[in-house]
Design a protein around this motif. Structure first.
Motif, PDB file in Angstrom:
ATOM      1  N   THR A 272      89.843 108.565  30.244  1.00  0.00           N
ATOM      2  CA  THR A 272      88.630 108.315  29.472  1.00  0.00           C
ATOM      3  C   THR A 272      87.402 108.427  30.365  1.00  0.00           C
ATOM      4  OG1 THR A 272      88.357 105.942  29.880  1.00  0.00           O
ATOM      5  CG2 THR A 272      89.985 106.572  28.219  1.00  0.00           C
ATOM      6  N   PRO A 273      86.226 108.490  29.774  1.00  0.00           N
ATOM      7  CA  PRO A 273      85.000 108.521  30.571  1.00  0.00           C
ATOM      8  C   PRO A 273      84.738 107.231  31.362  1.00  0.00           C
ATOM      9  CG  PRO A 273      84.571 109.327  28.372  1.00  0.00           C
ATOM     10  CD  PRO A 273      85.954 108.737  28.372  1.00  0.00           C
ATOM     11  N   ILE A 274      85.393 106.135  30.982  1.00  0.00           N
ATOM     12  CA  ILE A 274      85.124 104.867  31.674  1.00  0.00           C
ATOM     13  C   ILE A 274      86.318 104.357  32.471  1.00  0.00           C
ATOM     14  CG2 ILE A 274      83.284 104.161  30.115  1.00  0.00           C
ATOM     15  CD1 ILE A 274      85.315 102.312  28.717  1.00  0.00           C
ATOM     16  N   GLY A 275      87.316 105.192  32.651  1.00  0.00           N
ATOM     17  CA  GLY A 275      88.465 104.801  33.473  1.00  0.00           C
ATOM     18  C   GLY A 275      89.641 105.718  33.252  1.00  0.00           C
ATOM     19  N   ASN A 276      90.312 106.086  34.327  1.00  0.00           N
ATOM     20  CA  ASN A 276      91.443 107.000  34.218  1.00  0.00           C
ATOM     21  C   ASN A 276      92.786 106.321  34.454  1.00  0.00           C
ATOM     22  OD1 ASN A 276      89.838 109.175  33.569  1.00  0.00           O
ATOM     23  ND2 ASN A 276      89.469 109.680  35.685  1.00  0.00           N
ATOM     24  N   SER A 277      92.829 105.039  34.172  1.00  0.00           N
ATOM     25  CA  SER A 277      94.078 104.277  34.158  1.00  0.00           C
ATOM     26  C   SER A 277      93.880 103.138  33.166  1.00  0.00           C
ATOM     27  CB  SER A 277      94.403 103.714  35.550  1.00  0.00           C
ATOM     28  OG  SER A 277      93.498 102.682  35.895  1.00  0.00           O
ATOM     29  N   ILE A 278      94.965 102.551  32.735  1.00  0.00           N
ATOM     30  CA  ILE A 278      94.860 101.439  31.773  1.00  0.00           C
ATOM     31  C   ILE A 278      94.019 100.306  32.362  1.00  0.00           C
ATOM     32  CG2 ILE A 278      96.160  99.640  30.547  1.00  0.00           C
ATOM     33  CD1 ILE A 278      96.426 102.335  29.246  1.00  0.00           C
ATOM     34  N   ASP A 279      94.295  99.933  33.607  1.00  0.00           N
ATOM     35  CA  ASP A 279      93.570  98.824  34.230  1.00  0.00           C
ATOM     36  C   ASP A 279      92.078  99.136  34.383  1.00  0.00           C
ATOM     37  OD1 ASP A 279      95.880  97.313  34.415  1.00  0.00           O
ATOM     38  OD2 ASP A 279      96.342  98.037  36.432  1.00  0.00           O
ATOM     39  N   ALA A 280      91.747 100.332  34.883  1.00  0.00           N
ATOM     40  CA  ALA A 280      90.339 100.704  35.073  1.00  0.00           C
ATOM     41  C   ALA A 280      89.618 100.776  33.731  1.00  0.00           C
ATOM     42  CB  ALA A 280      90.238 102.040  35.798  1.00  0.00           C
ATOM     43  N   PHE A 281      90.282 101.339  32.727  1.00  0.00           N
ATOM     44  CA  PHE A 281      89.690 101.423  31.393  1.00  0.00           C
ATOM     45  C   PHE A 281      89.416 100.027  30.826  1.00  0.00           C
ATOM     46  CE2 PHE A 281      90.556 101.326  26.787  1.00  0.00           C
ATOM     47  CZ  PHE A 281      89.454 102.035  26.345  1.00  0.00           C
ATOM     48  N   TRP A 282      90.406  99.135  30.920  1.00  0.00           N
ATOM     49  CA  TRP A 282      90.250  97.796  30.344  1.00  0.00           C
ATOM     50  C   TRP A 282      89.161  97.004  31.068  1.00  0.00           C
ATOM     51  CZ3 TRP A 282      90.525  95.936  25.944  1.00  0.00           C
ATOM     52  CH2 TRP A 282      90.558  94.571  25.706  1.00  0.00           C
ATOM     53  N   GLU A 283      89.088  97.121  32.378  1.00  0.00           N
ATOM     54  CA  GLU A 283      88.034  96.434  33.127  1.00  0.00           C
ATOM     55  C   GLU A 283      86.656  96.954  32.706  1.00  0.00           C
ATOM     56  OE1 GLU A 283      88.236  93.730  35.062  1.00  0.00           O
ATOM     57  OE2 GLU A 283      90.350  93.731  34.514  1.00  0.00           O
ATOM     58  N   SER A 284      86.538  98.250  32.477  1.00  0.00           N
ATOM     59  CA  SER A 284      85.271  98.828  32.023  1.00  0.00           C
ATOM     60  C   SER A 284      84.899  98.339  30.633  1.00  0.00           C
ATOM     61  CB  SER A 284      85.356 100.356  32.033  1.00  0.00           C
ATOM     62  OG  SER A 284      85.475 100.837  33.345  1.00  0.00           O
ATOM     63  N   VAL A 285      85.893  98.245  29.748  1.00  0.00           N
ATOM     64  CA  VAL A 285      85.641  97.725  28.396  1.00  0.00           C
ATOM     65  C   VAL A 285      85.141  96.290  28.478  1.00  0.00           C
ATOM     66  CG1 VAL A 285      86.759  97.018  26.234  1.00  0.00           C
ATOM     67  CG2 VAL A 285      87.267  99.255  27.220  1.00  0.00           C
ATOM     68  N   LYS A 286      85.815  95.456  29.277  1.00  0.00           N
ATOM     69  CA  LYS A 286      85.411  94.055  29.407  1.00  0.00           C
ATOM     70  C   LYS A 286      84.026  93.917  30.031  1.00  0.00           C
ATOM     71  CE  LYS A 286      88.995  92.520  31.641  1.00  0.00           C
ATOM     72  NZ  LYS A 286      89.982  91.618  32.283  1.00  0.00           N
ATOM     73  N   ALA A 287      83.657  94.861  30.897  1.00  0.00           N
ATOM     74  CA  ALA A 287      82.346  94.820  31.548  1.00  0.00           C
ATOM     75  C   ALA A 287      81.250  95.412  30.664  1.00  0.00           C
ATOM     76  CB  ALA A 287      82.399  95.570  32.876  1.00  0.00           C
ATOM     77  N   GLY A 288      81.627  95.947  29.497  1.00  0.00           N
ATOM     78  CA  GLY A 288      80.643  96.500  28.574  1.00  0.00           C
ATOM     79  C   GLY A 288      80.142  97.887  28.952  1.00  0.00           C
ATOM     80  N   LYS A 289      80.894  98.595  29.773  1.00  0.00           N
ATOM     81  CA  LYS A 289      80.483  99.941  30.172  1.00  0.00           C
ATOM     82  C   LYS A 289      80.650 100.910  29.009  1.00  0.00           C
ATOM     83  CE  LYS A 289      81.550  99.561  35.060  1.00  0.00           C
ATOM     84  NZ  LYS A 289      82.334 100.121  36.175  1.00  0.00           N
ATOM     85  N   ILE A 290      79.809 101.927  28.994  1.00  0.00           N
ATOM     86  CA  ILE A 290      79.932 102.996  28.009  1.00  0.00           C
ATOM     87  C   ILE A 290      80.103 104.314  28.755  1.00  0.00           C
ATOM     88  CG2 ILE A 290      78.606 101.805  26.221  1.00  0.00           C
ATOM     89  CD1 ILE A 290      76.239 103.610  26.995  1.00  0.00           C
ATOM     90  N   GLY A 291      80.682 105.291  28.101  1.00  0.00           N
ATOM     91  CA  GLY A 291      80.942 106.560  28.752  1.00  0.00           C
ATOM     92  C   GLY A 291      80.010 107.673  28.323  1.00  0.00           C
TER      93      GLY A 291
END
Length: 66
Positions: free
Chosen positions: A13-32
């Motif tokens: 995804t635009p905000i993470g290329n692993s499950i962990d990185a993606f989920w941390e980005s979602v929790k931090a409110g990042k957008i892609g």
């Protein structure tokens, strides 16, 4: 009835290329989404995109080619 077996999970995804990185980005409110910079958008209505960074996909390339 057809059955489905999930053998693993992944995320590219635009905000993470692993499950962990993606989920941390979602929790931090990042957008892609960001302005398109790869080409001139003057002739297009859409000026935004959610690009995936392919430089980070090299780690997955070996596994994908097996």
């Amino acid at each position: 009835m057809k059955r489905v077996v999930v053998t693993g999970m992944g995320a590219i995804t635009p905000i993470g290329n692993s499950i962990d990185a993606f989920w941390e980005s979602v929790k931090a409110g990042k957008i892609g989404f960001d302005r398109i910079t790869y080409f001139d958008t003057a002739d297009y209505k859409c000026k935004l995109a959610a690009p995936v960074s392919y430089t980070h996909l090299r780690a997955h390339e070996t596994l994908a080619n097996l």
